[in-house]
Design an enzyme around this catalytic site. Structure first.
Site, PDB file in Angstrom:
ATOM      1  N   LYS A   7     -26.398  -6.679 -64.020  1.00  0.00           N
ATOM      2  CA  LYS A   7     -26.263  -7.991 -63.419  1.00  0.00           C
ATOM      3  C   LYS A   7     -26.493  -9.024 -64.523  1.00  0.00           C
ATOM      4  CE  LYS A   7     -28.431  -6.324 -59.124  1.00  0.00           C
ATOM      5  NZ  LYS A   7     -29.639  -6.403 -58.273  1.00  0.00           N
TER       6      LYS A   7
ATOM      7  N   ASP B  16     -31.049  -5.955 -53.179  1.00  0.00           N
ATOM      8  CA  ASP B  16     -31.793  -5.899 -54.431  1.00  0.00           C
ATOM      9  C   ASP B  16     -33.206  -5.407 -54.117  1.00  0.00           C
ATOM     10  OD1 ASP B  16     -32.483  -6.583 -57.196  1.00  0.00           O
ATOM     11  OD2 ASP B  16     -33.589  -8.247 -56.300  1.00  0.00           O
TER      12      ASP B  16
ATOM     13  N   THR C  62     -29.958  -2.135 -57.512  1.00  0.00           N
ATOM     14  CA  THR C  62     -31.056  -2.614 -58.330  1.00  0.00           C
ATOM     15  C   THR C  62     -30.791  -2.406 -59.815  1.00  0.00           C
ATOM     16  OG1 THR C  62     -33.427  -2.316 -58.822  1.00  0.00           O
ATOM     17  CG2 THR C  62     -32.241  -0.381 -58.020  1.00  0.00           C
ATOM     18  N   SER C  63     -31.363  -3.277 -60.637  1.00  0.00           N
ATOM     19  CA  SER C  63     -31.284  -3.117 -62.087  1.00  0.00           C
ATOM     20  C   SER C  63     -32.288  -2.100 -62.605  1.00  0.00           C
ATOM     21  CB  SER C  63     -31.511  -4.466 -62.780  1.00  0.00           C
ATOM     22  OG  SER C  63     -30.454  -5.362 -62.501  1.00  0.00           O
TER      23      SER C  63
ATOM     24  N   ASP D 278     -36.500  -5.746 -56.695  1.00  0.00           N
ATOM     25  CA  ASP D 278     -37.562  -6.600 -57.212  1.00  0.00           C
ATOM     26  C   ASP D 278     -37.377  -8.048 -56.774  1.00  0.00           C
ATOM     27  OD1 ASP D 278     -39.149  -4.752 -58.876  1.00  0.00           O
ATOM     28  OD2 ASP D 278     -37.274  -4.532 -59.987  1.00  0.00           O
TER      29      ASP D 278
ATOM     30  N   ASP E 274     -32.852 -12.241 -55.178  1.00  0.00           N
ATOM     31  CA  ASP E 274     -33.854 -13.268 -55.476  1.00  0.00           C
ATOM     32  C   ASP E 274     -33.606 -13.991 -56.786  1.00  0.00           C
ATOM     33  OD1 ASP E 274     -36.358 -12.224 -57.611  1.00  0.00           O
ATOM     34  OD2 ASP E 274     -34.688 -10.922 -57.095  1.00  0.00           O
TER      35      ASP E 274
END
Length: 226
Positions: free
Chosen positions: A141, A14, A109-110, A16, A166
């Site tokens: 996600k 991931d 990642t989003s 962020d 996270d």
């Protein structure tokens, strides 16, 4: 008791909260959005971490047309991409990314491609060659699609990959994909990752001989939670 090492063939990362700390800009953007909608900002932020913006909006404002969420998400992405004040690397990110550079790994990642490039660039963190971004998935996600695509890009079964996350949404996505999860940072410990570390300084990466894979070793401060 020391946390046992994890063996893997590939690593899925991931961005962020895991590689870069973008909390300052995330809070600025989502607090403005919450105030505009008359919502509690802390509740909005509890939901927002780890998800695509339109998915956060759909959860917080159920029944609102998807096209409205999509339009607001586009506007929010533009704001986030242009605002990198306070975006910094997570402690240990540079050394961790250097250690895994020759090993199979991908970003999951989003963020969309532009936002990922802006934040990784602002933090000075190396961008992985393989990436699964918002443009590459049909579901945000906590849906496992992104992690499943990341494993497929690496050419490994999900069970042979370890994900680094996270947020609750991200950890749920990786677990649903059938992966073990290293939870990074203060949010992660409450969501049942396989191992929880304070930051990336708590991990040592070992490349096994003859292409046998990767072994992740954890500092004494790490905890096995699942």
């Amino acid at each position: 008791m020391p946390t046992p090492p994890l063996a893997a063939r590939g690593l899925l990362l991931d961005m962020d909260g895991t590689l870069v700390n973008s909390d300052a800009v995330v809070e600025r953007v989502w607090r403005r959005w919450a105030a505009d909608k008359g919502l509690d900002a802390d509740e909005v932020l509890r939901v927002a971490h780890g998800r695509q913006g339109h998915a956060t909006m759909a959860e917080l404002l159920p029944g609102r047309p998807a096209e409205v969420n999509a339009a607001e998400n586009e506007a929010m992405l533009a704001q986030e991409t242009s605002d990198v004040e306070g975006v910094v690397p997570v402690p240990g990110a540079h050394a961790f990314m250097a250690a895994i550079e020759p090993l199979p790994h991908a970003l999951v990642t989003s963020a969309d491609t532009a936002l990922a490039a802006a934040r990784m660039g602002a933090a000075g963190v190396r961008m992985p060659r393989l990436r699964v971004t918002a443009e590459n998935v049909s579901a945000s996600k906590p849906d496992p699609e992104g992690f499943l695509k990341g494993a497929a890009e690496l050419g490994f079964a999900p069970a042979d990959c370890v994900a680094f996350e996270d947020s609750g949404a991200g950890i749920a996505a990786a677990l649903a994909a059938g992966m073990r999860v290293v939870g990074v940072g203060p949010r992660a410990g409450d969501h049942g990752p396989t191992v929880h570390v304070r930051d990336l300084t708590g991990i040592r990466v070992e490349e096994l001989p003859d292409g046998a894979g990767i072994r992740l070793h954890f500092a004494e401060t790490a905890t096995a939670t699942a």
